[in-house]
Design an enzyme around this catalytic site. Structure first.
Site, PDB file in Angstrom:
ATOM      1  N   ILE A  13       0.850  -1.204   0.000  1.00 20.77           N
ATOM      2  CA  ILE A  13       0.000   0.000   0.000  1.00 20.77           C
ATOM      3  C   ILE A  13       0.882   1.250   0.000  1.00 20.77           C
ATOM      4  O   ILE A  13       0.572   2.243  -0.657  1.00 20.77           O
ATOM      5  CB  ILE A  13      -0.976   0.002   1.199  1.00 20.77           C
ATOM      6  N   ASN A  36      10.093  -6.459   4.664  1.00 24.40           N
ATOM      7  CA  ASN A  36       9.068  -7.140   3.863  1.00 24.40           C
ATOM      8  C   ASN A  36       8.878  -6.427   2.521  1.00 24.40           C
ATOM      9  O   ASN A  36       7.774  -6.303   2.022  1.00 24.40           O
ATOM     10  CB  ASN A  36       7.747  -7.191   4.661  1.00 24.40           C
ATOM     11  N   LEU A  60      12.485   1.448  12.445  1.00 23.19           N
ATOM     12  CA  LEU A  60      11.825   2.418  13.337  1.00 23.19           C
ATOM     13  C   LEU A  60      11.831   1.978  14.811  1.00 23.19           C
ATOM     14  O   LEU A  60      11.459   2.759  15.685  1.00 23.19           O
ATOM     15  CB  LEU A  60      10.389   2.686  12.873  1.00 23.19           C
ATOM     16  N   PHE A  81       2.845   3.514   7.427  1.00 23.47           N
ATOM     17  CA  PHE A  81       2.442   2.166   7.024  1.00 23.47           C
ATOM     18  C   PHE A  81       3.270   1.088   7.713  1.00 23.47           C
ATOM     19  O   PHE A  81       2.803  -0.047   7.844  1.00 23.47           O
ATOM     20  CB  PHE A  81       2.635   1.969   5.512  1.00 23.47           C
ATOM     21  N   SER A 125      -7.318  -0.908  10.440  1.00 19.37           N
ATOM     22  CA  SER A 125      -7.947  -2.029   9.732  1.00 19.37           C
ATOM     23  C   SER A 125      -9.374  -2.231  10.199  1.00 19.37           C
ATOM     24  O   SER A 125      -9.704  -1.982  11.366  1.00 19.37           O
ATOM     25  CB  SER A 125      -7.126  -3.288  10.026  1.00 19.37           C
ATOM     26  N   TYR A 150      -2.131  -9.092  15.874  1.00 14.48           N
ATOM     27  CA  TYR A 150      -2.041  -8.072  14.818  1.00 14.48           C
ATOM     28  C   TYR A 150      -3.185  -7.060  14.970  1.00 14.48           C
ATOM     29  O   TYR A 150      -2.966  -5.849  14.995  1.00 14.48           O
ATOM     30  CB  TYR A 150      -2.088  -8.740  13.433  1.00 14.48           C
ATOM     31  N   LYS A 154      -3.445  -2.770  16.049  1.00 17.56           N
ATOM     32  CA  LYS A 154      -4.168  -1.685  15.370  1.00 17.56           C
ATOM     33  C   LYS A 154      -5.072  -0.948  16.359  1.00 17.56           C
ATOM     34  O   LYS A 154      -5.150   0.283  16.356  1.00 17.56           O
ATOM     35  CB  LYS A 154      -4.981  -2.232  14.193  1.00 17.56           C
TER      36      LYS A 154
HETATM   37  C1  UD1 Z   1      -7.324 -10.935   6.639  1.00 20.65           C
HETATM   38  C2  UD1 Z   1      -6.949 -10.765   8.080  1.00 20.65           C
HETATM   39  C3  UD1 Z   1      -7.245  -9.348   8.501  1.00 20.65           C
HETATM   40  C4  UD1 Z   1      -6.537  -8.368   7.591  1.00 20.65           C
HETATM   41  C5  UD1 Z   1      -6.997  -8.642   6.152  1.00 20.65           C
HETATM   42  C6  UD1 Z   1      -6.373  -7.727   5.121  1.00 20.65           C
HETATM   43  C7  UD1 Z   1      -7.311 -13.010   9.037  1.00 20.65           C
HETATM   44  C8  UD1 Z   1      -8.114 -13.816  10.004  1.00 20.65           C
HETATM   45  N1  UD1 Z   1      -7.669 -11.714   8.905  1.00 20.65           N
HETATM   46  O1  UD1 Z   1      -8.704 -10.754   6.531  1.00 20.65           O
HETATM   47  O2  UD1 Z   1      -6.873  -9.129   9.825  1.00 20.65           O
HETATM   48  O3  UD1 Z   1      -6.844  -7.057   7.961  1.00 20.65           O
HETATM   49  O4  UD1 Z   1      -6.688  -9.978   5.822  1.00 20.65           O
HETATM   50  O5  UD1 Z   1      -5.092  -8.116   4.766  1.00 20.65           O
HETATM   51  O6  UD1 Z   1      -6.391 -13.497   8.425  1.00 20.65           O
HETATM   52  N2  UD1 Z   1     -10.111 -17.348   1.807  1.00 20.65           N
HETATM   53  C9  UD1 Z   1     -10.283 -18.604   1.243  1.00 20.65           C
HETATM   54  N3  UD1 Z   1      -9.160 -19.282   0.852  1.00 20.65           N
HETATM   55  C10 UD1 Z   1      -7.902 -18.782   0.991  1.00 20.65           C
HETATM   56  C11 UD1 Z   1      -7.737 -17.497   1.564  1.00 20.65           C
HETATM   57  C12 UD1 Z   1      -8.872 -16.813   1.967  1.00 20.65           C
HETATM   58  O7  UD1 Z   1     -11.395 -19.096   1.100  1.00 20.65           O
HETATM   59  O8  UD1 Z   1      -6.937 -19.481   0.630  1.00 20.65           O
HETATM   60  C13 UD1 Z   1     -11.303 -16.590   2.218  1.00 20.65           C
HETATM   61  C14 UD1 Z   1     -11.313 -16.248   3.701  1.00 20.65           C
HETATM   62  O9  UD1 Z   1     -11.931 -17.249   4.436  1.00 20.65           O
HETATM   63  C15 UD1 Z   1     -12.123 -14.942   3.685  1.00 20.65           C
HETATM   64  C16 UD1 Z   1     -11.787 -14.302   2.337  1.00 20.65           C
HETATM   65  O10 UD1 Z   1     -11.294 -15.366   1.534  1.00 20.65           O
HETATM   66  O11 UD1 Z   1     -13.467 -15.202   3.720  1.00 20.65           O
HETATM   67  C17 UD1 Z   1     -10.737 -13.219   2.433  1.00 20.65           C
HETATM   68  O12 UD1 Z   1      -9.627 -13.720   3.122  1.00 20.65           O
HETATM   69  P1  UD1 Z   1      -8.298 -12.853   3.362  1.00 20.65           P
HETATM   70  O13 UD1 Z   1      -7.811 -12.325   2.064  1.00 20.65           O
HETATM   71  O14 UD1 Z   1      -7.352 -13.676   4.170  1.00 20.65           O
HETATM   72  O15 UD1 Z   1      -8.800 -11.596   4.176  1.00 20.65           O
HETATM   73  P2  UD1 Z   1      -9.611 -11.535   5.572  1.00 20.65           P
HETATM   74  O16 UD1 Z   1      -9.835 -12.866   6.144  1.00 20.65           O
HETATM   75  O17 UD1 Z   1     -10.791 -10.677   5.349  1.00 20.65           O
END
Ligand code: UD1
Length: 337
Positions: A13, A36, A60, A81, A125, A150, A154
């Site tokens: 970002i 990273n 930092l 960030f 977040s 994490y 935040k």
């Molecule tokens: C994750 C983080 C969150 C962070 C956000 C943005 C967790 C529990 N939460 O959220 O704290 O702010 O990313 O970076 O990790 N999914 C699948 N298969 C996969 C990967 C994901 O089905 O291999 C689904 C997940 O169940 C979810 C959706 O896709 O429903 C989005 O997943 P993801 O991209 O990891 O984001 P968040 O879970 O929303």
């Protein structure tokens, strides 16, 4: 010309925000510890905008180094960030996360106080809301007990900033991001996940590219339109622009409180299956996926009410889910990561 410090400016970002800042005529100074990110991103930013941003490799957490930077450089605003962001890892390394994400925040704010600097934008977040009781999620929704270390960094980060603003007359805006995805249309910068991606979109693009065999869809028994979980996926360029809008609000002193926070999403919820379908349309071929059990800690649905951000920041998203997925796919094909 206003000079803006962007910490973590070579990250996903951060790099997109640096480009938008330069496009808007800001002078940018980047601090990044390359933990990273890679230094090559600096050249890519320069290729896109034609302007090389100043760069300092500083950790930092190193209070002395942070002080040295601010003793010699003055800035008109800071967009912060730099932070660790892997949810799973944060549970195994809580002290690393608290030290890195909160220690660095405190050192930055101390320097702002000591050098009488103002205008601080913080990467927050939507995770602070947990599973909100009402959808779409407004800023009035209560902050819930964090599910991850994490997420807690935040929440605590926002508290630290709020107290600091009150005590030292600083002004700050926290942006609560929903799910940032995509890449720059130039395909020169994008997300560089290390190892096996945890987030949906990089996993999808790597599966389509043949790097991963199969995408696991985590759960189809949620109380949603098709049983899969719903999120608000925002194009990273739209998200980057929200930072410039927030910064302008502080610089022009249009903020109504010393510490404000805004939801930054599209306002539209998409299920995992909808994302897969949209992606298949873009690539023109079926994606290899199977439904598996729910992932621990996942919520059912989250998408933003963007009324406040639209009105107060004078900002709105311009790009669709399809455009974001297409950009992510182009980025994947170019990088073969
Ligand atoms: C994750 C983080 C969150 C962070 C956000 C943005 C967790 C529990 N939460 O959220 O704290 O702010 O990313 O970076 O990790 N999914 C699948 N298969 C996969 C990967 C994901 O089905 O291999 C689904 C997940 O169940 C979810 C959706 O896709 O429903 C989005 O997943 P993801 O991209 O990891 O984001 P968040 O879970 O929303």
């Amino acid at each position: 010309m206003k000079r803006i410090l962007v910490t973590g400016g070579l990250g996903f970002i951060g790099s997109h925000t640096v480009v938008e800042l330069q496009n808007e005529g800001f002078e940018v100074v980047i601090i990044d510890d390359l933990s990273n990110s890679t230094i090559g991103v600096l050249d890519k930013i320069t290729e896109i905008t034609g302007i090389q941003p100043a760069f300092h490799q500083i950790d930092l957490k190193n209070k002395k180094e942070v002080k040295k930077f601010f003793d010699t450089t003055t800035v008109d605003g800071i967009i912060h960030f730099a932070a660790f962001k892997a949810v799973g890892e944060s549970m195994h390394k809580p002290l690393d996360y608290y030290e890195n994400n909160l220690g660095s925040l405190v050192y930055l704010l101390q320097q702002m106080r000591d050098h009488k600097l103002d205008n601080f934008i913080f990467s927050s977040s939507c995770t602070v809301y947990g599973q909100a009781d009402e959808l779409p999620i407004t800023e009035k929704a209560p902050v819930k007990t964090a599910e991850s270390v994490y997420g807690n960094t935040k929440q605590i980060g926002e508290e630290i900033i709020k107290d600091t603003c009150k005590a030292y007359n600083l002004n700050s805006i926290a942006l609560r991001y929903f799910n940032p995805i995509g890449a720059h249309p130039s395909v020169k910068i994008g997300e560089l996940p290390i190892g096996v991606p945890q987030n949906l979109i990089p996993y999808v693009t790597q599966t389509a590219a043949g790097i991963r065999k199969e995408l696991s869809v985590f759960g189809d028994d949620y109380d949603t339109k098709d049983g899969t979980a719903v999120r608000d996926y925002i194009h990273v360029v739209d998200l980057a622009k929200a930072h410039i809008a927030a910064l302008q609000r502080l610089i022009k002193k249009n903020n109504t409180k010393s510490f404000e926070f805004f939801n930054v999403g599209t306002g539209k919820g998409s299920s995992v299956l909808e994302v897969i379908k949209a992606f298949e349309k873009i690539t023109g071929k079926p994606l290899n996926y199977k439904i598996v059990g729910r992932r621990e800690g996942d919520i059912t649905a989250a998408f933003a009410d963007t009324t406040n951000a639209n009105k107060e920041l004078n900002w709105k998203t311009e790009k669709s889910l399809e455009e974001a997925l297409e950009a992510a796919w182009k980025w994947q094909q170019q990088n073969e990561i």
